[in-house]
Motif scaffolding. Structure first.
Motif, PDB file in Angstrom:
ATOM      1  N   ALA A  80       0.849  -1.204   0.000  1.00 11.45           N
ATOM      2  CA  ALA A  80       0.000   0.000   0.000  1.00 11.45           C
ATOM      3  C   ALA A  80       0.883   1.252   0.000  1.00 11.45           C
ATOM      4  O   ALA A  80       0.656   2.180  -0.770  1.00 11.45           O
ATOM      5  CB  ALA A  80      -0.922  -0.005   1.211  1.00 11.45           C
ATOM      6  N   THR A  81       1.916   1.250   0.852  1.00 11.91           N
ATOM      7  CA  THR A  81       2.795   2.416   0.945  1.00 11.91           C
ATOM      8  C   THR A  81       3.530   2.633  -0.368  1.00 11.91           C
ATOM      9  O   THR A  81       3.674   3.761  -0.827  1.00 11.91           O
ATOM     10  CB  THR A  81       3.817   2.225   2.085  1.00 11.91           C
ATOM     11  OG1 THR A  81       3.113   1.759   3.222  1.00 11.91           O
ATOM     12  CG2 THR A  81       4.506   3.525   2.433  1.00 11.91           C
ATOM     13  N   ALA A  82       4.003   1.545  -0.959  1.00 13.45           N
ATOM     14  CA  ALA A  82       4.731   1.675  -2.230  1.00 13.45           C
ATOM     15  C   ALA A  82       3.842   2.278  -3.308  1.00 13.45           C
ATOM     16  O   ALA A  82       4.323   2.936  -4.216  1.00 13.45           O
ATOM     17  CB  ALA A  82       5.255   0.313  -2.675  1.00 13.45           C
ATOM     18  N   HIS A  83       2.519   2.059  -3.190  1.00 10.54           N
ATOM     19  CA  HIS A  83       1.585   2.642  -4.155  1.00 10.54           C
ATOM     20  C   HIS A  83       1.152   4.048  -3.745  1.00 10.54           C
ATOM     21  O   HIS A  83       0.256   4.626  -4.350  1.00 10.54           O
ATOM     22  CB  HIS A  83       0.327   1.767  -4.281  1.00 10.54           C
ATOM     23  CG  HIS A  83       0.508   0.578  -5.191  1.00 10.54           C
ATOM     24  ND1 HIS A  83       1.093  -0.584  -4.776  1.00 10.54           N
ATOM     25  CD2 HIS A  83       0.186   0.384  -6.495  1.00 10.54           C
ATOM     26  CE1 HIS A  83       1.104  -1.441  -5.778  1.00 10.54           C
ATOM     27  NE2 HIS A  83       0.574  -0.882  -6.842  1.00 10.54           N
ATOM     28  N   GLY A  84       1.768   4.578  -2.683  1.00 10.68           N
ATOM     29  CA  GLY A  84       1.408   5.924  -2.227  1.00 10.68           C
ATOM     30  C   GLY A  84       0.146   5.944  -1.390  1.00 10.68           C
ATOM     31  O   GLY A  84      -0.431   7.001  -1.159  1.00 10.68           O
ATOM     32  N   GLY A  85      -0.296   4.782  -0.927  1.00 12.95           N
ATOM     33  CA  GLY A  85      -1.538   4.714  -0.153  1.00 12.95           C
ATOM     34  C   GLY A  85      -1.288   4.259   1.270  1.00 12.95           C
ATOM     35  O   GLY A  85      -0.175   4.382   1.787  1.00 12.95           O
ATOM     36  N   GLU A  86      -2.337   3.751   1.896  1.00  9.55           N
ATOM     37  CA  GLU A  86      -2.193   3.317   3.287  1.00  9.55           C
ATOM     38  C   GLU A  86      -3.049   2.072   3.516  1.00  9.55           C
ATOM     39  O   GLU A  86      -3.982   1.815   2.749  1.00  9.55           O
ATOM     40  CB  GLU A  86      -2.644   4.449   4.225  1.00  9.55           C
ATOM     41  CG  GLU A  86      -4.116   4.744   4.069  1.00  9.55           C
ATOM     42  CD  GLU A  86      -4.496   6.167   4.421  1.00  9.55           C
ATOM     43  OE1 GLU A  86      -3.603   7.003   4.572  1.00  9.55           O
ATOM     44  OE2 GLU A  86      -5.705   6.421   4.531  1.00  9.55           O
ATOM     45  N   ALA A  87      -2.678   1.336   4.559  1.00  9.09           N
ATOM     46  CA  ALA A  87      -3.465   0.161   4.931  1.00  9.09           C
ATOM     47  C   ALA A  87      -3.798   0.307   6.401  1.00  9.09           C
ATOM     48  O   ALA A  87      -2.966   0.755   7.185  1.00  9.09           O
ATOM     49  CB  ALA A  87      -2.657  -1.098   4.683  1.00  9.09           C
ATOM     50  N   ASP A  88      -5.031  -0.056   6.747  1.00 10.44           N
ATOM     51  CA  ASP A  88      -5.411   0.076   8.154  1.00 10.44           C
ATOM     52  C   ASP A  88      -6.519  -0.922   8.492  1.00 10.44           C
ATOM     53  O   ASP A  88      -7.048  -1.595   7.604  1.00 10.44           O
ATOM     54  CB  ASP A  88      -5.873   1.513   8.434  1.00 10.44           C
ATOM     55  CG  ASP A  88      -5.400   1.967   9.808  1.00 10.44           C
ATOM     56  OD1 ASP A  88      -5.178   1.092  10.677  1.00 10.44           O
ATOM     57  OD2 ASP A  88      -5.265   3.180  10.014  1.00 10.44           O
ATOM     58  N   ALA A  89      -6.829  -0.966   9.775  1.00  7.17           N
ATOM     59  CA  ALA A  89      -7.848  -1.917  10.227  1.00  7.17           C
ATOM     60  C   ALA A  89      -8.592  -1.341  11.407  1.00  7.17           C
ATOM     61  O   ALA A  89      -8.076  -0.469  12.110  1.00  7.17           O
ATOM     62  CB  ALA A  89      -7.181  -3.224  10.622  1.00  7.17           C
ATOM     63  N   ARG A  90      -9.822  -1.834  11.610  1.00  6.16           N
ATOM     64  CA  ARG A  90     -10.570  -1.450  12.821  1.00  6.16           C
ATOM     65  C   ARG A  90     -11.609  -2.523  13.092  1.00  6.16           C
ATOM     66  O   ARG A  90     -11.907  -3.367  12.235  1.00  6.16           O
ATOM     67  CB  ARG A  90     -11.229  -0.093  12.643  1.00  6.16           C
ATOM     68  CG  ARG A  90     -12.366  -0.109  11.644  1.00  6.16           C
ATOM     69  CD  ARG A  90     -13.064   1.243  11.587  1.00  6.16           C
ATOM     70  NE  ARG A  90     -14.125   1.181  10.582  1.00  6.16           N
ATOM     71  CZ  ARG A  90     -15.422   1.193  10.882  1.00  6.16           C
ATOM     72  NH1 ARG A  90     -15.842   1.250  12.122  1.00  6.16           N
ATOM     73  NH2 ARG A  90     -16.320   1.137   9.926  1.00  6.16           N
ATOM     74  N   ASN A  91     -12.130  -2.479  14.293  1.00  7.07           N
ATOM     75  CA  ASN A  91     -13.218  -3.383  14.638  1.00  7.07           C
ATOM     76  C   ASN A  91     -14.514  -2.804  14.127  1.00  7.07           C
ATOM     77  O   ASN A  91     -14.726  -1.589  14.169  1.00  7.07           O
ATOM     78  CB  ASN A  91     -13.293  -3.565  16.151  1.00  7.07           C
ATOM     79  CG  ASN A  91     -12.337  -4.643  16.617  1.00  7.07           C
ATOM     80  OD1 ASN A  91     -12.060  -5.603  15.887  1.00  7.07           O
ATOM     81  ND2 ASN A  91     -11.808  -4.476  17.805  1.00  7.07           N
ATOM     82  N   ARG A  92     -15.387  -3.684  13.658  1.00  4.50           N
ATOM     83  CA  ARG A  92     -16.686  -3.191  13.210  1.00  4.50           C
ATOM     84  C   ARG A  92     -17.618  -3.153  14.415  1.00  4.50           C
ATOM     85  O   ARG A  92     -17.546  -4.038  15.275  1.00  4.50           O
ATOM     86  CB  ARG A  92     -17.264  -4.122  12.148  1.00  4.50           C
ATOM     87  CG  ARG A  92     -16.324  -4.286  10.967  1.00  4.50           C
ATOM     88  CD  ARG A  92     -16.731  -5.480  10.145  1.00  4.50           C
ATOM     89  NE  ARG A  92     -18.019  -5.266   9.513  1.00  4.50           N
ATOM     90  CZ  ARG A  92     -18.792  -6.249   9.074  1.00  4.50           C
ATOM     91  NH1 ARG A  92     -18.417  -7.508   9.231  1.00  4.50           N
ATOM     92  NH2 ARG A  92     -19.943  -5.986   8.512  1.00  4.50           N
ATOM     93  N   PRO A  93     -18.490  -2.146  14.477  1.00  2.00           N
ATOM     94  CA  PRO A  93     -19.389  -2.049  15.642  1.00  2.00           C
ATOM     95  C   PRO A  93     -20.247  -3.307  15.793  1.00  2.00           C
ATOM     96  O   PRO A  93     -20.537  -3.742  16.906  1.00  2.00           O
ATOM     97  CB  PRO A  93     -20.271  -0.833  15.320  1.00  2.00           C
ATOM     98  CG  PRO A  93     -19.671  -0.167  14.128  1.00  2.00           C
ATOM     99  CD  PRO A  93     -18.671  -1.075  13.499  1.00  2.00           C
TER     100      PRO A  93
END
Lengths: 462, 225
Positions: free
Chosen positions: A436-449
């Motif tokens: 993701a970083t190499a593509h200029g983006g980001e990766a992330d995660a979270r819990n769903r409600p």
């Protein structure tokens, strides 16, 4: 270039320069007008005084005839001069006005007494078109009175002429004043703009090939660009070193693994029973180790900005559909619902297909590993903010425990929900983030409600 | 098949020779770049196996020179470089296939056979089908004893690969590459799952499966005797 400056300092500078030049021109115009008028007024008065003296002397020597003789000889009408001679008895002996200009007439002196000897009475009258008539009235030795007047018509013409030249000179100055603006645009703003563009391009392409353009016009900027480029050279050298080291490391590790694998394969073919099982396990371990090497090197490359991408314009919908297609049988086998959600429209986004496949596969491997049978893993894609694309994997697994949100992205770290039976080597998410970083983006995660976790990769595109 | 191997690792070269000559191929090994180029310039080879990192000329340079001199013998690279960019460079220089170390001998053989078939003057001998099978490529249907079975696009591609390589052991990575154009092995065993679907659709109850999985090696398609 102008468009890109539309909201920049160029317009401010142009505005300010034009403002300053314009105000200066106006000030100069007013001041010279005022000063010239004053000077001409003084000169006009001096002429009247002078002529009153001169004609008084002539009168004393030669009487009325001498006065009228000189006056007419001097071309009074051209000079807008008028003359009157009144005898001591109050009789008008000579009265010369300007023919064809009835507006020029003698002013009314009735409110003042006659001038005393040597005294001069002054009157000024405003005629049409801003022209003034100034009249001096002097008592001569024998009691006669000499009236002499002149208009400032010729003064005004002279002032106008001066102002015309003045205007041309100021106009020329104004044009010259554009020079610094153009210089600023070309020698200062353009390099700054190029510098900015260069830095943006570097950020966008994540390439170490670009260099900032230097400009000699602004020494500070030139030094800045040189320092920046020197840093880039250093980073590039380090990156190349790292790439070479990665290649070397890969070679050193993979070649012995290849030798061992070859021999174990032979053993596998030649034996049966329990030994065969051992050989199979050994081969699986070798393949796992080789995959591990591959991932570590990729993540290392990603961390240092040395990950080489083979980007081409791809349809993210198509890419997601391919991955969904690839994982559908596995979802079915694990009794997982595996819905696919795609946006109505599609765009082309420059992506490295293999790397991106791998990143999405890692997210799905993760979701499949943690979601129990009967659960759901949703793969979806959305375009957000006009210029971002988001790849989403949602699951109904146990979700992330507190503190996992950051931990899981680190190398070899696995979420708290991982057990010894959960497949994976703990590098999948680090690789996802590296891609993701190499593509200029980001990766992330979270819990769903509503339970479960949600992982995503978000990329910008032009 | 005549195979030229240019590989400087003595142990790997020994294994390759043993495996390939064991299968009845004629094999010759060169351990240095220039010698590899000289040998590869002959027209007796069906396939050249080329290590990328060898002393002297690199594998990439050898292929470049061969292609410049209009020698189009199929080349398969064998390399420890696994970056996608290396693979693309190798293929764009004129290589035909690319295999990363460590590799499976079964996979190398499947790739060699596929390459040889693609290039041989008499292309793939007609695929012979199990008795009672008929293929309809337009509908992507297999009819077994008159019973039509519709296949998904990837299931169809997978079946075609198996039919083309009947009796050969095909590894997961070979199938992922050929069917899905994916050059890595996902953690989830996606190949096995698709294969299970094929088995469900095409195998007949009470009989052995056509698609046999050999642990540690791969999958093989066999007709019933």
């Amino acid at each position: 270039m102008l468009r890109s400056f539309s909201d920049s300092s160029l317009w401010k500078l142009t505005g300010m320069t034009l403002g300053i030049v314009g105000s200066a021109m106006l000030m100069m115009w007013l001041v010279t007008s005022w000063a010239l008028r004053r000077s001409f007024d003084d000169v006009g008065r001096a002429i009247i005084l002078d002529d009153l003296g001169e004609y008084g002397e002539l009168y004393a020597r030669g009487g009325v005839d001498a006065v009228s003789g000189l006056f007419f000889a001097g071309g009074h009408d051209e000079h807008n001069q008028i003359l009157r001679l009144v005898s001591p008895a109050g009789e008008i002996q000579l009265d010369v006005l300007i023919p064809g200009q009835p507006a020029i007439h003698w002013p009314d002196f009735s409110d003042v007494p006659h001038p005393r000897d040597g005294e001069i009475l002054w009157r000024r009258e405003r005629l049409a078109n801003g022209i003034n008539l100034t009249v001096g009235r002097r008592r001569l030795e024998d009691g006669a009175e000499l009236w002499f007047g002149r208009t400032n018509r010729s003064d005004l013409a002279a002032i106008r002429s001066v102002q015309e030249w003045n205007f041309l000179a100021l106009l020329f100055t104004g044009v010259l004043a554009v020079g610094p603006v153009l210089w600023f645009a070309n020698r200062v703003l353009r390099p700054v703009h190029d510098l900015m563009e260069g830095a943006r391009r570097m950020a966008r392409d994540r390439s170490l090939d670009h260099r900032l353009a230097t400009t000699a016009a602004i020494p500070e900027l030139e030094q800045f660009a040189e320092a920046f480029n020197a840093s880039l050279d250093r980073i590039r050298a380090l990156t190349e070193e790292l790439e070479a080291a990665n290649d070397q490391l890969a070679h050193e590790l993979r070649t012995p693994l290849a030798r061992i694998r070859g021999n174990i394969e032979r053993i596998l073919k030649q034996t049966d029973g329990g030994n065969q099982e051992d050989a199979v396990r050994a081969i699986e371990e070798i393949d796992r180790a080789s995959e591990l090497i591959q991932r570590i090197l990729s993540i290392r490359a990603g961390d240092s900005g040395a990950m080489k991408l083979q980007r081409s314009p791809l349809s993210p919908c198509e890419l997601v559909r391919e991955i969904h297609d690839l994982y559908s049988p596995s979802a079915e086998e694990r009794s997982l619902a595996f819905p696919l959600r795609l946006p109505d429209d599609d765009r082309l986004v420059p992506l490295d297909r293999q790397r991106f496949h791998q990143a999405l596969c890692n997210l799905l491997d993760n979701a499949f590993a943690y979601t129990p049978a009967g659960g759901e893993v949703e793969l979806s894609l959305e375009f957000t903010d006009h210029d971002h694309v988001r790849f989403l994997v949602r699951d109904t697994g146990p979700g992330l425990k507190a503190g996992d949100e950051r931990r899981i992205w680190r190398r070899f770290m696995r979420g708290s929900a991982a057990s010894a039976q959960t497949p994976g080597i703990g590098l999948g998410l680090s690789l996802v983030r590296a891609v993701a970083t190499a593509h200029g983006g980001e990766a992330d995660a979270r819990n769903r409600p509503e339970g479960g976790a949600e992982f995503w990769i978000r990329l910008p595109f032009d | 098949m005549n195979v030229l191997i240019v590989e400087d690792d003595a142990e790997l070269a020994r294994q390759l020779v043993e495996e390939l000559s064991g299968d009845g191929h004629e094999v010759r090994v060169e351990v240095e770049g220039s010698a590899g180029l000289a040998a590869g310039s002959g027209d007796e080879w069906n396939v050249i196996i080329l290590d990328v990192s060898i002393p002297g000329l690199s594998g990439f340079e050898i292929v470049e020179r061969l292609r410049e001199t209009e020698i189009h013998t199929p080349v398969i690279f064998l390399t420890a470089k696994s970056q996608v960019s290396d693979r693309i460079q190798g293929l764009s220089l004129g290589g035909d296939d690319y295999l990363t170390k460590p590799f499976s001998m079964d996979e190398l053989k499947a790739r060699l056979i596929a390459l040889d078939r693609r290039y041989s003057r008499n292309p793939a001998s007609m695929v012979s089908l199990p008795s009672g099978w008929k293929l309809d490529p337009l509908l992507r249907e297999v009819s077994i004893d008159g019973r039509p079975v519709a296949l998904q696009p990837r299931e169809w591609s997978l079946l075609r690969i198996f039919l083309d390589h009947e009796g050969e052991i095909l590894t997961n990575s070979f199938l992922l590459d050929r069917v899905w154009d994916i050059q890595f092995d996902p953690g989830t065993n996606v190949v096995n799952s698709t294969l299970s679907r094929l088995r469900k659709k095409l195998d007949q109850e009470g009989r052995d499966t056509h698609f046999q999985t050999i642990r540690g090696r791969g999958h093989v398609f066999r007709r019933h005797a």
